[in-house]
Every structure is written in C-alpha cells, then in structure tokens.
Design an enzyme around this catalytic site. Structure first.
Site, PDB file in Angstrom:
ATOM      1  N   LYS A  11      -7.510 -23.664  -4.343  1.00  0.00           N
ATOM      2  CA  LYS A  11      -8.789 -23.417  -5.023  1.00  0.00           C
ATOM      3  C   LYS A  11      -9.345 -22.086  -4.534  1.00  0.00           C
ATOM      4  O   LYS A  11      -9.398 -21.824  -3.328  1.00  0.00           O
ATOM      5  CB  LYS A  11      -9.761 -24.552  -4.699  1.00  0.00           C
ATOM      6  CG  LYS A  11     -10.950 -24.635  -5.612  1.00  0.00           C
ATOM      7  CD  LYS A  11     -10.567 -25.095  -7.013  1.00  0.00           C
ATOM      8  CE  LYS A  11     -11.180 -26.411  -7.399  1.00  0.00           C
ATOM      9  NZ  LYS A  11     -10.614 -26.926  -8.659  1.00  0.00           N
ATOM     10  N   THR A  57      -6.364 -29.397  -6.356  1.00  0.00           N
ATOM     11  CA  THR A  57      -7.221 -28.300  -5.912  1.00  0.00           C
ATOM     12  C   THR A  57      -8.661 -28.785  -5.754  1.00  0.00           C
ATOM     13  O   THR A  57      -9.405 -28.286  -4.929  1.00  0.00           O
ATOM     14  CB  THR A  57      -7.142 -27.081  -6.866  1.00  0.00           C
ATOM     15  OG1 THR A  57      -7.758 -27.399  -8.094  1.00  0.00           O
ATOM     16  CG2 THR A  57      -5.704 -26.640  -7.081  1.00  0.00           C
ATOM     17  N   ARG A 176     -18.147  19.677   3.524  1.00  0.00           N
ATOM     18  CA  ARG A 176     -18.182  18.888   2.288  1.00  0.00           C
ATOM     19  C   ARG A 176     -18.888  17.563   2.540  1.00  0.00           C
ATOM     20  O   ARG A 176     -19.152  17.187   3.685  1.00  0.00           O
ATOM     21  CB  ARG A 176     -16.767  18.638   1.760  1.00  0.00           C
ATOM     22  CG  ARG A 176     -15.942  17.741   2.667  1.00  0.00           C
ATOM     23  CD  ARG A 176     -14.594  17.344   2.052  1.00  0.00           C
ATOM     24  NE  ARG A 176     -13.863  16.463   2.958  1.00  0.00           N
ATOM     25  CZ  ARG A 176     -12.728  15.863   2.665  1.00  0.00           C
ATOM     26  NH1 ARG A 176     -12.156  16.042   1.499  1.00  0.00           N
ATOM     27  NH2 ARG A 176     -12.141  15.068   3.545  1.00  0.00           N
ATOM     28  N   GLN A 228      -7.754  10.969   6.753  1.00  0.00           N
ATOM     29  CA  GLN A 228      -6.601  10.465   7.509  1.00  0.00           C
ATOM     30  C   GLN A 228      -6.899  10.458   9.006  1.00  0.00           C
ATOM     31  O   GLN A 228      -6.697   9.459   9.697  1.00  0.00           O
ATOM     32  CB  GLN A 228      -5.371  11.362   7.240  1.00  0.00           C
ATOM     33  CG  GLN A 228      -4.699  11.145   5.891  1.00  0.00           C
ATOM     34  CD  GLN A 228      -5.252  11.989   4.758  1.00  0.00           C
ATOM     35  OE1 GLN A 228      -6.415  12.391   4.760  1.00  0.00           O
ATOM     36  NE2 GLN A 228      -4.423  12.242   3.753  1.00  0.00           N
ATOM     37  N   HIS A 256     -15.471  11.107  -4.406  1.00  0.00           N
ATOM     38  CA  HIS A 256     -15.716  12.548  -4.534  1.00  0.00           C
ATOM     39  C   HIS A 256     -17.102  12.864  -5.112  1.00  0.00           C
ATOM     40  O   HIS A 256     -17.601  12.145  -5.979  1.00  0.00           O
ATOM     41  CB  HIS A 256     -14.645  13.175  -5.434  1.00  0.00           C
ATOM     42  CG  HIS A 256     -13.248  12.918  -4.948  1.00  0.00           C
ATOM     43  ND1 HIS A 256     -12.800  13.298  -3.707  1.00  0.00           N
ATOM     44  CD2 HIS A 256     -12.197  12.293  -5.541  1.00  0.00           C
ATOM     45  CE1 HIS A 256     -11.535  12.937  -3.560  1.00  0.00           C
ATOM     46  NE2 HIS A 256     -11.143  12.315  -4.656  1.00  0.00           N
TER      47      HIS A 256
HETATM   48  O1  URC Z   1      -9.544  13.835   3.528  1.00  0.00           O
HETATM   49  C1  URC Z   1      -8.851  14.105   2.543  1.00  0.00           C
HETATM   50  N1  URC Z   1      -7.537  13.758   2.518  1.00  0.00           N
HETATM   51  C2  URC Z   1      -6.721  14.029   1.461  1.00  0.00           C
HETATM   52  O2  URC Z   1      -5.504  13.695   1.479  1.00  0.00           O
HETATM   53  C3  URC Z   1      -7.298  14.685   0.347  1.00  0.00           C
HETATM   54  N2  URC Z   1      -6.808  15.098  -0.855  1.00  0.00           N
HETATM   55  C4  URC Z   1      -7.837  15.662  -1.537  1.00  0.00           C
HETATM   56  O3  URC Z   1      -7.738  16.128  -2.711  1.00  0.00           O
HETATM   57  N3  URC Z   1      -8.977  15.628  -0.796  1.00  0.00           N
HETATM   58  C5  URC Z   1      -8.666  15.035   0.394  1.00  0.00           C
HETATM   59  N4  URC Z   1      -9.422  14.724   1.479  1.00  0.00           N
END
Ligand code: URC
Length: 301
Positions: A11, A57, A176, A228, A256
């Site tokens: 469930k 369930t 940014r 990353q 973005h």
């Molecule tokens: O932190 C980011 N990693 C990316 O792999 C990536 N690719 C992207 O277009 N902008 C960003 N920003």
C-alpha cells in the site's frame, strides 16, 4: 514461456497522524505518509490466480495504523523498522519488507513570544524520508534522507574552467546565483535486527540534524566552484559526523536564473556586474548526483 522475475506489492500513500499528549499539557504531533511493499512466496497470485499468500494491501494499511497506535512513531527510522520486523515476524512466507516513511513538517507556533502548546505551522516543504528494508535472517537496512529543502544564494558561487568545444555556449562566471532543492540521503551500516535498531535509536535524530546543518552551512559559506564540489564537501562532513553511516548520496538540481539583457530599452544595463533582474527558469535544470563512501569501500560505478 514467460516467467515472473520479480514481484512485490503493498500500500502506498498511507497517511497517518499521531498526537502525543504530554503531562505538562503540551502536545506533539507527527504526520507521515507510509508505503509498504512485501516480497516472498507470492508468485502464485500473479501466475496461478491463487491469493492464499496475499496479505491484502488493506491489511497492510490497517497494520500501519495499529503499529502507530501501539509503538512510537519517532524517530521514523524506528517506526519503519518496527513495521518491517512486524511483516517478517507475522508472516513466514514474506521474506522482504520495504517500508518508506515520509515525515511532513509541523513546526510548533510561537505565540506571544512563547512556543504554543498545541498549534503548529507548515514552514516549508522539506521532508524527512526513511526507507527500511527488512530481509529475513539478514537484518534491516536503513536509508535516511531529507528532501525538498529549497535553498538559494545570491552570490558566492562560480563556474569556470569547464570543458569547451564547438557545442559550448555557456560563458564562464565568477559570480552567479546558486539555487537547488536538496535531496541528501545517508545509508546506515546494516542493523542485525530490530533490537540493534532500538539500541542505536539515539543516533538517528542527531544525524538528520547534522545533515541539514552541514548542508546549509556549507552551501552558505563556501565560495562554490561547482555544484559538484559543494555536494562532495557536504557528504564528506556527514561521513565525519556520523560514524555508522557508510555512504552519503546527494542529488541536487541546479535551478538556473538567467540574466535579462535590457540594453534594447534605452540602453539599460542589466548584465554582468549590473545584473539585478533575472528570469528564474523552471526547466530545464542541471542535475548533479553523487555517492560518497568511506575510503576503502568499493565504488558503485
Ligand atoms: O555547478 C555546475 N556544474 C555543472 O556541471 C554545470 N553545467 C552548467 O551548465 N552549469 C553548471 N554548474
């Protein structure tokens, strides 16, 4: 000839609310959504129309309510483990129980400068999600996570030095906006059974608090060179803070915000250092994911 390779059933979206009435006249509330999925000697329901081993369930849903009444629902790792253990103990022909508990936020209201005894508000869509998998004679695996934690920083983020070729349009940036909806998960070293989960119960809440604190503080403080790198720093710190956690997973959308060129309007400057008005994008978004384990663990690639 066909053969049934894998089957489970249960469930989903079982909504449960529990109130705890305290001796000091305050109340605590917990609201959850639970999913139960069972595996075992159940194939004949699929292949031979024989339902004798099917725990309906609806029965699974009733079990969740009764378990919530008879047992603590906090921390969710414990509640999910109690449920997983129940299905294996109650039904010999069930071999694996997958339990997912999603906890919804009810934050105590401050009224007249004081915590109110029984009024709460939803101050954000962040959820705690716990998945416990009980396997007969193999203990209980638990994955804890936070999801839906929406964050934004208006500066202190860069992205440059990335690979360039004839498909590249993105300019390098040293300043940014960075915004993401955090999903962070951490896998606990397998528990031998419910007794061991109970023995370690004090570890779950502080781990969730540490994961959130580390995520927010790292996000805010680091001058991020990329999503990353930022997520790797977060995961490293969670591993350091919670010894029983074997690996940490992050999944971060990169939400973005595009600059809007207004030079067409009386030469208005709104790009680069002059950018103030941006267009938030709903899609597409970047999506960056990783699993970080302790040194020596075999890679999941
Ligand atoms: O932190 C980011 N990693 C990316 O792999 C990536 N690719 C992207 O277009 N902008 C960003 N920003």
């Amino acid at each position: 000839m066909a053969s049934l390779n894998y089957a489970r059933y249960g469930k989903d979206n079982i909504r449960v609310y529990k109130v705890q009435r305290n001796p000091d006249n305050t109340q605590d509330v917990t609201e959850m959504t639970v999913c139960t999925l069972l595996e075992g000697d159940i194939a004949e329901s699929w292949t031979k129309s024989d339902n004798k081993n099917i725990v309906a369930t609806d029965t699974q849903k009733q079990t969740v309510y009764v378990t919530a009444k008879l047992h603590p629902v906090n921390p969710p790792e414990l509640f999910a483990s109690i449920l997983a253990d129940h299905f294996l103990t109650q039904y010999n022909h069930i071999h694996v129980a997958h339990i997912t508990v999603t906890v919804h936020k009810w934050t105590r209201m401050q009224v007249d400068g004081k915590p109110h005894p029984h009024s709460f508000l939803r101050d954000g869509e962040e959820k705690r999600v716990v998945e416990a998998v009980g396997r007969r004679n193999q203990g209980i695996s638990i994955r804890s996570s936070i999801k839906g934690l929406l964050v934004l920083k208006s500066t202190g983020s860069q992205f440059w030095g990335f690979h360039r070729d004839e498909y590249t349009r993105l300019p390098e940036v040293w300043d940014r906006i960075l915004s993401t909806e955090v999903e962070a998960g951490w896998n606990w070293r397998r528990f031998s059974g419910l007794d061991e989960v109970k023995k370690e119960v004090a570890a779950f809440e502080p781990a969730a608090e540490a994961a959130k604190k580390i995520t927010l503080e790292t996000f805010a403080k680091e001058n991020s060179p990329s999503v990353q790198n930022t997520m790797y720093l977060m995961a490293e710190q969670i591993l350091a803070a919670v010894p029983r956690v074997e690996d940490v997973e992050y999944s971060l959308p990169n939400k973005h915000y595009f600059e809007v060129d207004m030079s067409w309007f009386k030469g208005l400057k709104n790009t680069g250092e002059d950018a103030e008005v941006y267009a938030p994008q709903s899609d597409p978004n970047g999506l960056i994911q990783c699993t970080v384990s302790r040194k020596g663990a075999s890679p999941k690639l």
